[in-house]
Scaffold this motif. Structure first.
Motif, PDB file in Angstrom:
ATOM      1  N   ALA A 158       0.837  -1.251  -0.055  1.00 11.44           N
ATOM      2  CA  ALA A 158       0.046   0.041  -0.119  1.00 11.44           C
ATOM      3  C   ALA A 158       0.943   1.486  -0.111  1.00 11.44           C
ATOM      4  N   ALA A 159       1.957   1.066   0.504  1.00 14.32           N
ATOM      5  CA  ALA A 159       2.838   2.325   0.870  1.00 14.32           C
ATOM      6  C   ALA A 159       3.412   2.909  -0.683  1.00 14.32           C
ATOM      7  N   THR A 160       3.632   1.891  -1.609  1.00 13.33           N
ATOM      8  CA  THR A 160       4.091   2.240  -2.695  1.00 13.33           C
ATOM      9  C   THR A 160       3.349   1.998  -4.082  1.00 13.33           C
ATOM     10  N   ILE A 161       2.274   1.189  -3.992  1.00 11.83           N
ATOM     11  CA  ILE A 161       1.529   0.778  -5.367  1.00 11.83           C
ATOM     12  C   ILE A 161       0.970   1.857  -5.993  1.00 11.83           C
ATOM     13  N   GLY A 162       0.422   2.960  -5.459  1.00 10.35           N
ATOM     14  CA  GLY A 162      -0.064   4.113  -5.943  1.00 10.35           C
ATOM     15  C   GLY A 162       0.782   4.830  -7.006  1.00 10.35           C
ATOM     16  N   ALA A 217      -2.081  -0.818 -20.600  1.00  4.58           N
ATOM     17  CA  ALA A 217      -3.224  -1.529 -19.418  1.00  4.58           C
ATOM     18  C   ALA A 217      -2.507  -1.604 -18.534  1.00  4.58           C
ATOM     19  N   ILE A 218      -2.845  -0.991 -17.095  1.00  5.19           N
ATOM     20  CA  ILE A 218      -2.018  -1.533 -15.902  1.00  5.19           C
ATOM     21  C   ILE A 218      -2.780  -2.534 -15.162  1.00  5.19           C
ATOM     22  N   HIS A 219      -2.391  -3.650 -14.856  1.00  2.00           N
ATOM     23  CA  HIS A 219      -2.906  -4.570 -13.958  1.00  2.00           C
ATOM     24  C   HIS A 219      -2.101  -4.809 -12.797  1.00  2.00           C
ATOM     25  N   VAL A 220      -3.010  -4.624 -11.568  1.00  2.00           N
ATOM     26  CA  VAL A 220      -2.591  -5.068 -10.237  1.00  2.00           C
ATOM     27  C   VAL A 220      -3.121  -6.379  -9.779  1.00  2.00           C
ATOM     28  N   TYR A 221      -2.385  -7.519  -9.404  1.00  2.00           N
ATOM     29  CA  TYR A 221      -3.148  -8.618  -9.012  1.00  2.00           C
ATOM     30  C   TYR A 221      -2.700  -8.626  -7.567  1.00  2.00           C
ATOM     31  N   ASP A 222      -3.747  -8.622  -6.782  1.00  2.00           N
ATOM     32  CA  ASP A 222      -3.390  -8.314  -5.091  1.00  2.00           C
ATOM     33  C   ASP A 222      -3.591  -9.821  -4.537  1.00  2.00           C
ATOM     34  N   ASN A 223      -2.565 -10.163  -3.945  1.00  2.00           N
ATOM     35  CA  ASN A 223      -2.325 -11.407  -3.307  1.00  2.00           C
ATOM     36  C   ASN A 223      -2.377 -11.426  -1.868  1.00  2.00           C
ATOM     37  N   ASN A 224      -3.956 -11.407  -1.472  1.00  2.00           N
ATOM     38  CA  ASN A 224      -4.584 -11.310  -0.284  1.00  2.00           C
ATOM     39  C   ASN A 224      -3.796 -10.409   0.686  1.00  2.00           C
ATOM     40  N   SER A 225      -3.394  -9.114   0.070  1.00  2.00           N
ATOM     41  CA  SER A 225      -3.073  -7.991   1.094  1.00  2.00           C
ATOM     42  C   SER A 225      -4.070  -7.504   2.096  1.00  2.00           C
ATOM     43  N   THR A 226      -3.554  -7.166   3.205  1.00  2.00           N
ATOM     44  CA  THR A 226      -4.242  -6.793   4.303  1.00  2.00           C
ATOM     45  C   THR A 226      -3.982  -5.282   4.582  1.00  2.00           C
ATOM     46  N   LEU A 234      -7.170  -1.050  -2.896  1.00  2.00           N
ATOM     47  CA  LEU A 234      -7.718   0.370  -3.097  1.00  2.00           C
ATOM     48  C   LEU A 234      -6.906   1.422  -3.497  1.00  2.00           C
ATOM     49  N   HIS A 235      -5.555   1.307  -2.976  1.00  2.00           N
ATOM     50  CA  HIS A 235      -4.731   2.447  -3.658  1.00  2.00           C
ATOM     51  C   HIS A 235      -4.235   2.050  -4.940  1.00  2.00           C
ATOM     52  N   ALA A 236      -4.304   0.976  -5.392  1.00  2.00           N
ATOM     53  CA  ALA A 236      -4.091   0.635  -6.958  1.00  2.00           C
ATOM     54  C   ALA A 236      -5.350   0.958  -7.741  1.00  2.00           C
ATOM     55  N   MET A 237      -6.302   0.914  -7.363  1.00  2.00           N
ATOM     56  CA  MET A 237      -7.536   1.180  -7.878  1.00  2.00           C
ATOM     57  C   MET A 237      -7.763   2.569  -8.025  1.00  2.00           C
ATOM     58  N   LEU A 238      -7.567   3.353  -6.928  1.00  2.00           N
ATOM     59  CA  LEU A 238      -7.381   4.872  -6.950  1.00  2.00           C
ATOM     60  C   LEU A 238      -6.806   5.315  -7.975  1.00  2.00           C
ATOM     61  N   ALA A 239      -5.419   4.800  -8.222  1.00  2.00           N
ATOM     62  CA  ALA A 239      -4.566   5.250  -9.046  1.00  2.00           C
ATOM     63  C   ALA A 239      -4.662   4.861 -10.519  1.00  2.00           C
ATOM     64  N   GLY A 240      -5.789   4.170 -10.920  1.00  2.00           N
ATOM     65  CA  GLY A 240      -6.304   3.629 -12.114  1.00  2.00           C
ATOM     66  C   GLY A 240      -5.780   2.593 -12.726  1.00  2.00           C
ATOM     67  N   ALA A 241      -5.390   1.489 -11.985  1.00  2.00           N
ATOM     68  CA  ALA A 241      -5.134   0.254 -12.461  1.00  2.00           C
ATOM     69  C   ALA A 241      -6.353  -0.505 -12.262  1.00  2.00           C
TER      70      ALA A 241
END
Length: 336
Positions: free
Chosen positions: A21-25, A39-48, A53-60
């Motif tokens: 979360a600290a860096t993905i955005g 196209a930017i694809h972020v695959y979240d591997n059970n992050s807590t 959310l940060h990736a989605m807000l950044a447009g991924a």
């Protein structure tokens, strides 16, 4: 990066993430700026920690992969996403998005199937000297066993062609996936390249998930598994030689006694040495047989790989029948 050669190709940026979360955005925004058409694809591997959310807000585009481990994430990404060029990087901000353009250019100009961004300064990563030492040892071991195609098999910054991605039979579950990619390329003798890039440190608040000894053991196991699958004659030859040496070690004193006295007083030792000798012969025979099986599997993988289109190949296709007909008609007109 402009030009028809790039404009006609679809580019996908793949970012496997676990608690970043600290860096993905900033990573997502960096790639959107460096490659506006990708196209930017972020695959979240059970992050807590809110990584998704940060990736989605950044447009991924965000997808969740429930099986824990980078290998599972990469396998899912390669299966789900269809593109001409794939860029894979980590979500921790240690790789610069500004280098993506040069990696793609290298892939296209050298007509390679994989370009690895080797890490300049990896030994300074957070001062983890254990990781630095292990990185050197495993790279030397890789070049000894599988070939000299790569100098940094653990780099997570890579660019792939579509035919590499769709012909890669990913089986690893964890971060050993980079090693498996390298072995796959070396095994099929695919065109690959390396590009030395700067490697940054994690920002404050971001921590590595690697464990020096636990993950080192996993890598050693992966090396042994891949050697068994791709070089079975060498693998079982080493096992056969070990059993043969053990057999000769037990056999020697019994033979010395027999030639001196004509008696065999240690019969159990003699039986054990013969058993070890038989196991040695069995291991050698298994290596010979499995070597033929491995060659057949490599041929099938190569055939499947050759059936896929390389990036930029559409520019090199032969002219159509209509184009040839038009050219022939214009030539006839010009001779009249």
């Amino acid at each position: 990066m402009t030009g028809s050669r790039i404009d006609n190709l679809s580019i996908a940026v793949l970012l496997p993430c676990y608690n970043e979360a600290a860096t993905i955005g900033s990573v997502v925004r960096g790639f959107k700026s460096a490659l506006p058409g990708a196209a930017i694809h972020v695959y979240d591997n059970n992050s807590t920690d809110g990584t998704a959310l940060h990736a989605m807000l950044a447009g991924a585009h965000v997808v969740r992969e429930r099986r824990q481990g980078k290998g599972h994430v990469v396998r899912r990404m390669f299966a789900d996403i269809d593109a001409d060029i794939y860029i894979m990087a980590d979500g921790d901000g240690t790789y610069s998005s500004d280098d993506a353009e040069e990696l793609i250019r290298t892939l296209l100009t050298e007509r390679a199937d994989m370009v690895v961004g080797t890490r300049r300064g990896v030994h300074a990563d957070a001062g983890r000297q254990g990781h630095a030492f292990g990185n050197r040892i495993f790279n030397v071991l890789y070049r000894t066993i599988f070939g000299t195609d790569f100098t940094d098999i653990f780099s997570g910054y890579r660019v792939f062609s579509r035919r590499f991605v769709k012909s890669f039979p990913a089986v690893s579950g964890g971060f050993e996936i980079e090693t498996e990619m390298s072995v796959h390329a070396s095994r099929l003798k695919l065109p690959v390249s390396e590009l030395e890039l700067d490697y940054g440190r994690r920002p404050e608040g971001s921590h590595s998930k690697l464990s020096t000894f636990k993950d080192g053991a996993k890598i050693l196991w992966m090396f042994a598994t891949l050697m068994k699958e791709t070089r079975p004659f060498a693998f079982f030859g080493i096992v056969s030689a070990a059993f043969m040496l053990a057999s000769l070690g037990f056999m020697a004193p019994v033979l010395v006694e027999y030639f001196e006295t004509g008696l065999v007083s240690r019969m159990p030792t003699w039986v054990l040495s013969m058993a070890l000798m038989m196991v040695s012969f069995m291991m050698f025979t298994a290596g010979v047989i499995l070597d033929s099986v491995s060659r057949a599997r490599a041929e099938q993988l190569r055939i499947h790989y050759m059936g896929l289109v390389a990036p930029g190949a559409r520019e090199l296709t032969l002219p159509s029948i209509e184009d040839l007909g038009a050219h022939h008609q214009s030539a006839k007109t010009g001779t009249r």
